[in-house]
Design an enzyme around this catalytic site. Structure first.
Site, PDB file in Angstrom:
ATOM      1  N   ASP A 337       0.807  -1.071   0.032  1.00  0.00           N
ATOM      2  CA  ASP A 337      -0.021   0.122   0.149  1.00  0.00           C
ATOM      3  C   ASP A 337       0.966   1.328  -0.041  1.00  0.00           C
ATOM      4  O   ASP A 337       2.216   1.033  -0.234  1.00  0.00           O
ATOM      5  CB  ASP A 337      -0.925   0.020   1.157  1.00  0.00           C
ATOM      6  N   ASP A 466      -5.799   2.872  -7.037  1.00  0.00           N
ATOM      7  CA  ASP A 466      -6.841   3.324  -6.189  1.00  0.00           C
ATOM      8  C   ASP A 466      -7.225   4.504  -6.204  1.00  0.00           C
ATOM      9  O   ASP A 466      -6.600   5.555  -6.936  1.00  0.00           O
ATOM     10  CB  ASP A 466      -6.254   3.057  -4.536  1.00  0.00           C
ATOM     11  N   GLU A 469     -11.660   7.648  -8.231  1.00  0.00           N
ATOM     12  CA  GLU A 469     -13.012   8.075  -8.739  1.00  0.00           C
ATOM     13  C   GLU A 469     -13.192   9.440  -9.377  1.00  0.00           C
ATOM     14  O   GLU A 469     -14.175   9.547 -10.165  1.00  0.00           O
ATOM     15  CB  GLU A 469     -13.980   8.099  -7.384  1.00  0.00           C
ATOM     16  N   ARG A 576     -10.163   0.304  -8.144  1.00  0.00           N
ATOM     17  CA  ARG A 576     -11.386   0.658  -7.134  1.00  0.00           C
ATOM     18  C   ARG A 576     -12.619   1.263  -7.732  1.00  0.00           C
ATOM     19  O   ARG A 576     -13.862   0.536  -7.730  1.00  0.00           O
ATOM     20  CB  ARG A 576     -10.905   1.794  -6.284  1.00  0.00           C
ATOM     21  N   ASP A 592     -13.412  -0.284   1.040  1.00  0.00           N
ATOM     22  CA  ASP A 592     -12.970  -0.214   2.197  1.00  0.00           C
ATOM     23  C   ASP A 592     -14.185  -0.837   3.355  1.00  0.00           C
ATOM     24  O   ASP A 592     -14.637   0.053   4.235  1.00  0.00           O
ATOM     25  CB  ASP A 592     -12.746   1.211   2.680  1.00  0.00           C
ATOM     26  N   HIS A 650      -6.538  -7.763   3.771  1.00  0.00           N
ATOM     27  CA  HIS A 650      -5.971  -6.367   4.142  1.00  0.00           C
ATOM     28  C   HIS A 650      -6.702  -5.591   5.127  1.00  0.00           C
ATOM     29  O   HIS A 650      -7.773  -5.892   5.349  1.00  0.00           O
ATOM     30  CB  HIS A 650      -6.388  -5.798   2.589  1.00  0.00           C
TER      31      HIS A 650
END
Length: 944
Positions: A337, A466, A469, A576, A592, A650
Site C-alpha cells: 500500500d 486506487d 473516482e 477501485r 474499504d 487487507h
C-alpha cells in the site's frame, strides 16, 4: 418457506390493473421539503401512513410526459404534452425516440436530442445469437405517449412505461416503468444486504463514483466507488432479460411497489439496451458481448494475497509474509500500500523500504509476486509532473482561467500559468489528476513511461489502482480532516464555484448522491470528495460533470496497456472505481469494508453482483479493512474468501495485524482452505478462461429467485425458483460441472443451514466427504476445524492439481480429475490451460490447450474419454490421479487399458472403499494428456 409463485404473479397483475393507484413518483427528493414547496411545483402533497415504507409525500400528478407528434419508420418525434412540467429545468419541447435491433436480438431504444453528450466508451457491441426476439410497441391515451418492450415468444411485457413520468430537460431526465416481476438483480455500486431488490417499499439508490466506503451495518443506499446502470430480471415463467442504460452522468434509480422502477439522470440521453436471454447465463453473455468480455488474469493472480495499510517499513512486511509462509499457508502475492512511497508520491520508495527491490527478487525466487498501489494524482512540484508537462501530457483542468485558485496555483511554478485543477490527496503538496481521455495520446504515453521507469527500479508484477473516482480530500471544506492529521500538511483545499450560478456543481437536481450524502444540501455537493464538476478534459472536449464516472475505467484501460507493455506479460490490474466494460481491463475489490459479520455477508453478495457486471476477478478485503478484526470473524472470512477469485487479506492503518498467522486457529483454517483452493485452481482458471472467451460468470447464484436449472447428466430437465437471502454461491453458471459453496457467515455458528437444489450432490468437505447428500433444505456441521460446506454437483468432472504453497509450484504437479457422476453414471468437464502469463491478443491465436472430459460407467465397468479440442505448445504435467465418487462396485485394477494398451495401476496407492463407494486411482505418469487427440481409459469391475 418456499414462495408461492402464483401469488407473486397475481400481485403484479393487481398492481398494474387500470383503476388501481400506481406508484408515486417523487417530486421533492431534496431534504427538508414541505407542502408549500411541493405544491409550488404543481405536485401533490399527501402524507402517507407507514404501510408502504418510503413512499414520497410529494409526488407528480398523472400525465407527466410527452405525446406522439409524428413517426417516420423507427423514429418517433415526441412533443411535450399538456401535463405537469419539470420542476428542475425547462422541458425540451421536442425529443426523438429511435429504435433499432443489434444483431437481430439486442433491442436499443434511444430517447434524446441530437448533439447531446454521449459517453466516450468504446464497447465492442457484439451480440450472441438467440432464438428470442423483442418487440417495441407504442400506445397513448389522454395526451400521454408510452412504449413497451415485449418478449415475442411469450407476449410478455418486460418494460412498460405506461406508468408515465417521462421527463427530458437539459439536466434532468426521468423514465419510469413497470417490471414483469420483483425478481430484479443489479444496479450499482452499492452495498446490498440481499441480492434481490426489495419492491415492498420505496428505495432510491445513488450512482456516482465517490470515495465512499460501504456501510453494511444497516440498510444504506449511498453510492460507492463505481457506476453500473444494468439489471437482470427474472420473469414469472423463468425467462430472464437484461437492461442496460448507457449513461455516465450522476444518476439514481428508485425501486417501488408495482413492481416498478424510476430512473433519473442529470445529463446525456436515455440510451437503453434490452438483452432477451432467455436464460440468466445467456443474458450475461449478451451483455458482456456488448460491453466487452472480462480480461484473463495471470494464473498467479488467482493465488492468495497478503496486504495491509500501515506497514512501518519493509521489515514488517517481511515479518508478516514470513509468518504466513512459516505456517505453511499457500501464498503467492505480497501487496504494498502507500506506505512504501516517499511521502505518498507515486513512483517513489521511502527510506524505511530500502532494499525493497532485493526483497522482490527474493520473493520471485520463492515463485511469489509483488503488486504495488498507484494513485492517479501526481504532486505538482514533483519530477514526474515535470516530465508530464515536458511531454505535453494533460491533466483535468478548470474551464477557464478565471476559475483557477491562484493562491494555490502560484505555489507551483510548473502549474502557475496553466488551468490545471489542483487538489489534495495523500502527498504533502497539491496534486494534478492525469487526463486519461487525452486524445493526443501524450498523457497515456507519459503514464506508461513513468511505470516503465519505476519498474526498472522495482520489478512489480501487477498493479493496484486506487483513489480513482477520482478522490480528493476536503473539497469545499473550510476545515478538512487532514488539518487535524499530523501526517499531512494543511494544504489549502479545493473550492468549487458554489455561488448558485454554476450549473455543473450546483444543478437544479443533484441526485441521491447529494440529498442522501451528508444529510442536507448545506454540506454536500456532487463535488464532495472529488473534483469540481465544472472542470474539463481533453482540451475542453468533455465536461467533468459528464465523464467523472469514467475516470476509473479510463485509468484502468491505460494502466493495463502499460503493465503489459512494460512487463511483456498479462499480469493483473485491480481498480477501485469501475464502469461497464471495466472487466475487460481490471478486477475490483469491494472497497474499504469494516471488520463486521455484516460486511462478511455483503461481500458474498457484492462478488455475485460484480460477476453480473462483467468483473469476475473480484473479492473483498478479507477479515475487514476498517476496525479491529477478531479470531472467529477472520477465520470464517478466510474460509469464504478462498472461494473468491480475488483473494486478499487487507486492513487499515492503526489496527493490529490480522493476517492468518496472528492466530493459530486461523492459520490452520486458512492453510486448509488455501490448499483446497490451490488444488482446484485448474478448475477456477478454466472458469475464468471461459468467462474471458465466452462472457460467462465465475461465481453464480443458486438460491435466489434466479432460475436454477436442474440437470440430469448435463441435460436441463427442470427450472426451479427460490426467494431467499443469497448467501451461498456456485462456481459456474448453467454448465453441469459446478461447485456450490455455503460459507459460514454468522458469529458462533457451528452448523450451516443451506439449500441443495433437486439434483445429485456430493460433499467436498469434512462432513461425509465423497458421499451423496440429499437435496433440499439441510443442516450440516460446520465447526471451525472443518472446511466450510462445499459440494460438487453430480455430472461433473472437475480438473484439479496437487497443491503446494504457490501457484507456480503447483502448476508443475500432476493433474488430477474429480469425477462426480450423475444418477446415470455420467460426468463431463473441461480444462483450459496456457502458460499462465502470456498476453491474450486473440483467443483465435492464443497458445492454449483445451481438454474435454467425458466419463461413463455401468455395472460392468467404466470409461473416461479425454478429447483435446485445442492444441497448444505449453508443456503439461501428466494426469496421475482420478477420484470417482459413487462408484458402484470394486474395479479390476488389472483390467485398465489406455487407448487399447494395458496400464499397470499402482495398487499400493490406488484404493476402493465399498463403504463410501469412492474409487481412487493413483499411478505416476498415468495419462500423458498430449499423447493423442482422443484418450480413452477403460476398465472393468470385479465379477461378483
Amino acid at each position: 418457506m418456499k414462495p408461492n409463485l402464483q401469488y407473486f404473479s397475481l400481485l403484479f397483475l393487481l398492481c398494474v390493473e387500470p383503476g388501481i393507484a400506481g406508484p408515486r413518483i417523487d417530486c421533492l427528493p431534496e431534504p427538508s421539503g414541505n407542502q408549500t414547496v411541493c405544491e409550488s411545483r404543481g405536485c401533490i402533497w399527501n402524507p402517507v401512513d407507514n404501510d408502504i415504507d418510503g413512499a414520497p409525500w410529494c409526488y407528480f400528478k398523472d400525465g407527466v410526459g410527452y405525446n406522439l407528434a409524428s413517426q417516420i419508420g423507427s423514429t418517433y418525434i415526441l412533443r411535450k404534452n399538456n401535463g405537469p412540467r419539470n420542476p428542475w429545468g425547462a422541458d425540451f419541447e421536442n425529443i426523438q425516440l429511435r429504435t433499432s435491433t443489434i444483431g437481430g436480438s439486442v433491442l436499443n431504444v434511444k430517447i434524446g436530442v441530437d448533439g447531446r453528450y454521449e459517453p466516450p466508451v468504446d464497447f465492442p457491441r457484439e451480440t450472441i445469437s438467440t432464438s428470442e426476439t423483442l418487440s417495441f410497441t407504442t400506445a397513448s391515451s389522454d395526451d400521454l405517449f408510452w412504449f413497451s418492450v415485449i418478449r415475442n415468444s411469450t407476449n410478455r411485457k418486460i418494460f412498460d412505461t405506461s406508468l408515465g413520468g417521462l421527463i427530458f430537460s437539459d439536466q434532468f431526465l426521468q423514465l419510469s416503468t413497470y417490471l414483469p416481476s420483483e425478481n430484479m438483480y443489479g444496479w450499482g455500486e452499492n452495498a446490498h444486504q440481499s441480492l434481490k431488490h426489495n419492491f415492498s417499499r420505496y428505495l432510491t439508490w445513488g450512482m456516482l463514483a465517490r470515495d465512499q466506503p460501504p456501510n453494511s451495518g444497516n440498510l444504506d443506499t449511498m453510492n460507492l466507488y463505481g457506476v453500473h446502470p444494468f439489471y437482470m430480471c427474472l420473469e414469472p415463467d423463468g425467462n430472464a432479460h437484461g437492461v442496460f442504460i448507457f449513461n455516465s452522468n450522476p444518476q439514481e434509480v428508485t425501486t417501488a411497489p408495482g413492481p416498478s422502477l424510476i430512473y433519473r439522470t442529470i445529463g446525456g440521453n436515455l440510451d437503453i439496451y434490452f438483452f432477451p436471454g432467455p436464460t440468466p447465463a445467456l443474458v450475461t453473455q449478451q451483455y458482456l458481448a456488448f460491453i466487452g468480455k472480462p480480461f484473463l488474469p495471470s494464473y498467479w493472480a488467482l493465488g492468495y494475497q497478503l496486504s495491509r495499510y500501515g506497514y512501518s517499513g519493509l521489515d514488517e512486511m517481511k515479518q508478516r509474509v514470513g509468518a504466513v509462509r512459516d505456517a505453511g499457508i499457500p501464498l503467492d502475492i505480497a501487496v504494498a500500500d502507500i506506505d512504501y512511497m516517499n511521502r505518498y508520491k507515486d513512483f517513489s520508495t521511502n527510506d524505511n523500504w530500502a532494499g525493497f527491490e532485493d526483497y522482490v527478487k527474493q520473493m520471485h525466487g520463492w515463485n511469489m509476486k509483488m503488486i504495488p498501489i498507484f494513485d492517479p494524482a501526481v504532486e505538482a512540484d514533483y519530477l514526474p509532473f515535470q516530465r508530464a508537462m515536458s511531454m505535453g501530457a494533460k491533466f483535468i483542468e478548470w474551464d477557464d482561467y478565471s476559475q483557477v485558485q491562484q493562491d494555490i496555483q502560484k505555489l507551483y511554478p510548473m502549474a502557475k500559468d496553466t488551468k490545471i485543477m489542483l487538489g489534495v490527496v495523500w502527498p504533502d503538496h497539491h496534486v494534478g489528476f492525469p487526463d486519461f481521455l487525452d486524445s493526443t495520446g501524450k498523457t497515456q504515453a507519459w503514464w506508461r513511461d513513468e511505470l516503465e521507469l519505476y519498474h526498472s527500479k522495482l520489478t512489480f508484477d501487477g498493479i493496484w489502482i486506487d483513489m480513482n473516482e477520482p478522490a480528493n480530500f476536503g473539497t469545499n471544506e473550510l476545515h478538512p480532516w487532514y488539518f487535524d492529521d499530523n501526517d499531512h500538511p494543511n494544504d489549502a483545499p479545493l473550492f468549487c464555484p458554489t455561488n448558485g450560478s454554476n450549473q455543473w456543481d450546483l444543478p437544479l437536481f443533484q441526485t441521491h448522491a447529494v440529498y442522501y450524502y451528508g444529510g442536507n444540501q448545506n454540506n454536500a455537493y456532487l463535488s464532495s470528495k472529488t473534483l469540481c464538476l465544472t472542470g474539463v478534459q481533453n482540451n475542453g472536449s468533455y465536461r467533468f460533470y459528464d465523464v467523472k464516472n469514467l475516470y476509473g475505467l479510463t485509468e484502468a484501460i491505460q494502466t493495463q496497456a502499460a503493465l503489459m507493455d512494460v512487463t511483456g506479460k498479462r499480469g493483473a490490474v485491480v481498480s477501485r472505481s469501475t464502469f461497464p466494460s471495466a472487466g475487460r481491463y481490471a478486477g475490483h475489490w469491494l472497497g474499504d469494508n469494516t471488520a463486521r459479520w455484516e460486511d462478511l455477508r455483503t461481500s458474498v453478495i457484492g462478488a455475485q453482483e460484480f460477476n453480473l457486471f462483467g468483473i469476475p476477478y473480484v473479492g473483498s478485503d478479507v477479515c475487514g479493512f476498517l476496525g479491529q478484526s477478531n479470531e472467529e470473524l477472520c477465520l470464517r472470512w478466510q474460509q469464504m474468501g478462498a472461494f473468491h477469485s480475488f483473494f486478499r487479506n487487507h486492513n487499515t492503518l492503526g489496527e493490529p495485524a490480522q493476517d492468518p498467522a496472528v492466530w493459530p486457529s486461523v492459520a490452520s483454517a486458512t492453510k486448509t482452505a488455501n490448499l483446497f483452493r490451490y488444488q482446484y485452481l485448474p478448475y477456477l482458471f478454466s472458469l475464468h478462461f471461459q468467462a474471458s472467451q465466452n462472457g460467462l460468470t465465475v461465481v453464480h447464484f443458486p438460491k435466489t429467485s434466479f432460475c436454477f436449472l436442474q440437470y440430469k447428466c448435463g441435460v436441463i430437465v427442470e427450472r426451479r425458483y427460490y426467494d431467499t437471502l443469497m448467501l451461498q454461491f456456485l462456481r459456474c453458471e448453467e454448465i453441469p460441472s459446478s461447485i456450490l459453496v455455503a460459507p459460514v457467515l454468522y458469529q458462533g455458528a457451528v452448523t450451516t443451514n443451506l439449500y441443495l437444489p433437486n439434483d445429485v450432490w456430493y460433499s467436498l468437505f469434512d462432513y461425509k466427504y465423497g458421499s451423496q447428500i440429499d437435496a433440499g433444505y439441510i443442516i450440516v456441521p460446520s465447526p471451525t476445524t472443518y472446511r466450510i460446506p462445499v459440494f460438487v454437483r453430480g455430472g461433473s468432472a472437475v480438473p484439479r492439481q496437487t497443491p503446494t504453497t504457490t501457484t507456480t509450484m503447483s502448476r508443475h504437479n500432476p493433474f488430477e480429475l474429480l469425477v462426480a457422476p450423475c444418477q446415470m453414471g455420467r460426468a463431463v468437464g473441461v480444462l483450459y490451460w496456457d502458460d499462465g502469463q502470456k498476453i491474450v491478443d486473440s483467443f483465435d491465436t492464443h497458445d492454449f490447450h483445451q481438454f474435454n472430459f467425458n466419463y461413463n460407467s455401468t455395472s460392468s465397468g467404466a470409461q473416461l474419454t479425454i478429447s483435446r479440442t485445442r492444441k497448444g505448445t505449453v508443456v503439461l504435467p501428466t494426469m496421475d490421479i482420478i477420484e470417482i465418487f459413487n462408484y458402484p462396485s470394486p474395479p479390476n485394477f488389472r483390467s485398465f487399458t489406455l487407448n487399447g494398451s494395458t496400464v499397470n495401476i499402482n495398487v499400493q496407492s490406488s484404493t476402493y472403499s465399498g463403504i463410501t463407494k469412492t474409487l481412487y486411482i493413483s499411478t505416476k505418469n498415468l495419462i500423458d494428456l498430449t499423447s493423442s487427440d482422443v484418450i480413452s481409459l477403460v476398465w472393468s469391475n470385479v465379477l461378483k
